[in-house]
Scaffold this motif. Structure first.
Motif, PDB file in Angstrom:
ATOM      1  N   HIS A  24      26.724  15.834  35.011  1.00 24.42           N
ATOM      2  CA  HIS A  24      26.448  14.954  33.872  1.00 24.42           C
ATOM      3  C   HIS A  24      25.177  15.379  33.159  1.00 24.42           C
ATOM      4  N   GLU A  25      24.127  15.647  33.924  1.00 30.80           N
ATOM      5  CA  GLU A  25      22.845  16.013  33.303  1.00 30.80           C
ATOM      6  C   GLU A  25      22.965  17.323  32.534  1.00 30.80           C
ATOM      7  N   ILE A  26      23.638  18.294  33.106  1.00 28.40           N
ATOM      8  CA  ILE A  26      23.807  19.577  32.427  1.00 28.40           C
ATOM      9  C   ILE A  26      24.663  19.408  31.170  1.00 28.40           C
ATOM     10  N   SER A  27      25.708  18.593  31.257  1.00 27.34           N
ATOM     11  CA  SER A  27      26.624  18.400  30.133  1.00 27.34           C
ATOM     12  C   SER A  27      26.022  17.554  29.015  1.00 27.34           C
ATOM     13  N   SER A  28      24.919  16.867  29.290  1.00 26.60           N
ATOM     14  CA  SER A  28      24.283  16.009  28.281  1.00 26.60           C
ATOM     15  C   SER A  28      23.429  16.799  27.295  1.00 26.60           C
ATOM     16  N   VAL A  29      23.240  18.073  27.570  1.00 24.42           N
ATOM     17  CA  VAL A  29      22.361  18.909  26.743  1.00 24.42           C
ATOM     18  C   VAL A  29      23.181  19.888  25.913  1.00 24.42           C
ATOM     19  N   ASP A  30      22.841  19.989  24.641  1.00 30.35           N
ATOM     20  CA  ASP A  30      23.432  20.998  23.754  1.00 30.35           C
ATOM     21  C   ASP A  30      22.475  22.182  23.701  1.00 30.35           C
ATOM     22  N   ARG A  31      22.992  23.386  23.868  1.00 34.32           N
ATOM     23  CA  ARG A  31      22.162  24.592  23.900  1.00 34.32           C
ATOM     24  C   ARG A  31      22.611  25.568  22.822  1.00 34.32           C
ATOM     25  N   ARG A  32      21.634  26.084  22.095  1.00 39.51           N
ATOM     26  CA  ARG A  32      21.954  27.044  21.030  1.00 39.51           C
ATOM     27  C   ARG A  32      20.972  28.209  21.067  1.00 39.51           C
ATOM     28  N   VAL A  33      21.488  29.377  20.717  1.00 45.95           N
ATOM     29  CA  VAL A  33      20.694  30.603  20.678  1.00 45.95           C
ATOM     30  C   VAL A  33      20.799  31.171  19.275  1.00 45.95           C
ATOM     31  N   GLY A  34      19.679  31.592  18.702  1.00 45.24           N
ATOM     32  CA  GLY A  34      19.720  32.124  17.346  1.00 45.24           C
ATOM     33  C   GLY A  34      18.531  33.019  17.062  1.00 45.24           C
ATOM     34  N   THR A  35      18.255  33.198  15.787  1.00 46.32           N
ATOM     35  CA  THR A  35      17.122  34.015  15.346  1.00 46.32           C
ATOM     36  C   THR A  35      16.422  33.312  14.192  1.00 46.32           C
ATOM     37  N   ARG A  36      15.175  33.696  13.985  1.00 50.45           N
ATOM     38  CA  ARG A  36      14.418  33.190  12.852  1.00 50.45           C
ATOM     39  C   ARG A  36      13.503  34.304  12.361  1.00 50.45           C
ATOM     40  N   THR A  37      13.376  34.445  11.063  1.00 51.76           N
ATOM     41  CA  THR A  37      12.514  35.476  10.499  1.00 51.76           C
ATOM     42  C   THR A  37      11.112  34.919  10.291  1.00 51.76           C
ATOM     43  N   LEU A  38      10.133  35.549  10.939  1.00 54.87           N
ATOM     44  CA  LEU A  38       8.732  35.175  10.806  1.00 54.87           C
ATOM     45  C   LEU A  38       7.986  36.289  10.074  1.00 54.87           C
ATOM     46  N   GLU A  39       6.727  36.053   9.772  1.00 51.67           N
ATOM     47  CA  GLU A  39       5.931  37.066   9.074  1.00 51.67           C
ATOM     48  C   GLU A  39       5.858  38.354   9.885  1.00 51.67           C
ATOM     49  N   ALA A  40       5.821  38.229  11.198  1.00 53.76           N
ATOM     50  CA  ALA A  40       5.718  39.400  12.072  1.00 53.76           C
ATOM     51  C   ALA A  40       7.071  40.038  12.358  1.00 53.76           C
TER      52      ALA A  40
END
Length: 213
Positions: A6-22
């Motif tokens: 239940h605890e694991i299934s209660s969390v939504d997980r996402r992986v992505g990218t973001r462009t920063l100055e560096a």
């Protein structure tokens, strides 16, 4: 006893990218709805006395521009604080600097959605070896602690008991399932399935100290 599935299934997980100055950074995002009003969840996430109950003891100046330090873990600088909606800070650990952004949003039913994004210029070799679970599993543990706190858990957690639980069959199952779900999130983000699952298994082994049953 904790309902691990239940605890694991209660969390939504996402992986992505973001462009920063560096340059381009990787992002790991966890989201969960808690059964408490936004003002209370904000207090749980920003009040040093309450933070120590579900995460780690924290010291420092938690105002914008101030520096904080989690006992035995990360430190950093508060970059933005907009009560009771949003806080952003640097996350400095192991000689590396990354960023965390927390957003709280009221749900129509009076509950509150917690969204935390961790942004980092991750080392390509380390990412290939362990994937997003290297940090994601730790955040899953934090969200579990917050869930137990909001539900009325112990005021002063016994750190030895927490470590003992993590080493138990139940705790190891939690870590293994968390790592598995981060592998699935990595696949959803476009990672080759075989590579993502192999990285997830290495993460499980690293967190549990041995292959999970």
């Amino acid at each position: 006893m904790i309902d691990v599935v239940h605890e694991i299934s209660s969390v939504d997980r996402r992986v992505g990218t973001r462009t920063l100055e560096a340059g381009e950074a990787r992002t790991v995002t966890v989201s969960r709805v808690y059964d408490t009003p936004r003002d209370d969840l904000w207090d749980a996430c920003t009040n040093p006395e309450r933070i120590s109950r579900w995460f780690l003891p924290i010291s420092g100046d938690l105002r914008p521009g101030g520096r904080y330090s989690f006992e035995g873990n990360a430190s950093g600088r508060i970059e933005r604080c907009e009560p009771p909606d949003r806080i952003a800070a640097t996350w400095e650990f192991g000689g590396q600097v990354s960023w965390v952004e927390l957003t709280l949003t009221s749900e129509p039913d009076g509950r509150t959605r917690f969204v935390l994004e961790h942004i980092a210029h991750a080392d390509d070799d380390m990412w290939a070896q362990f994937g997003p679970g290297a940090v994601g599993v730790g955040w899953d543990g934090g969200l579990l602690g917050l869930a137990l706190h909001v539900a009325g858990g112990a005021d002063q957690p016994d750190r030895a008991a927490v470590e003992a639980w993590q080493a138990s069959d139940e705790g190891r199952r939690f870590l293994a399932l968390s790592s598995e779900r981060w592998g699935e999130a990595s696949i959803a983000a476009g990672t080759d399935a075989e590579e993502a699952r192999a990285a997830a298994q290495r993460t499980t082994d690293a967190y549990t100290g041995q292959p999970a049953a």
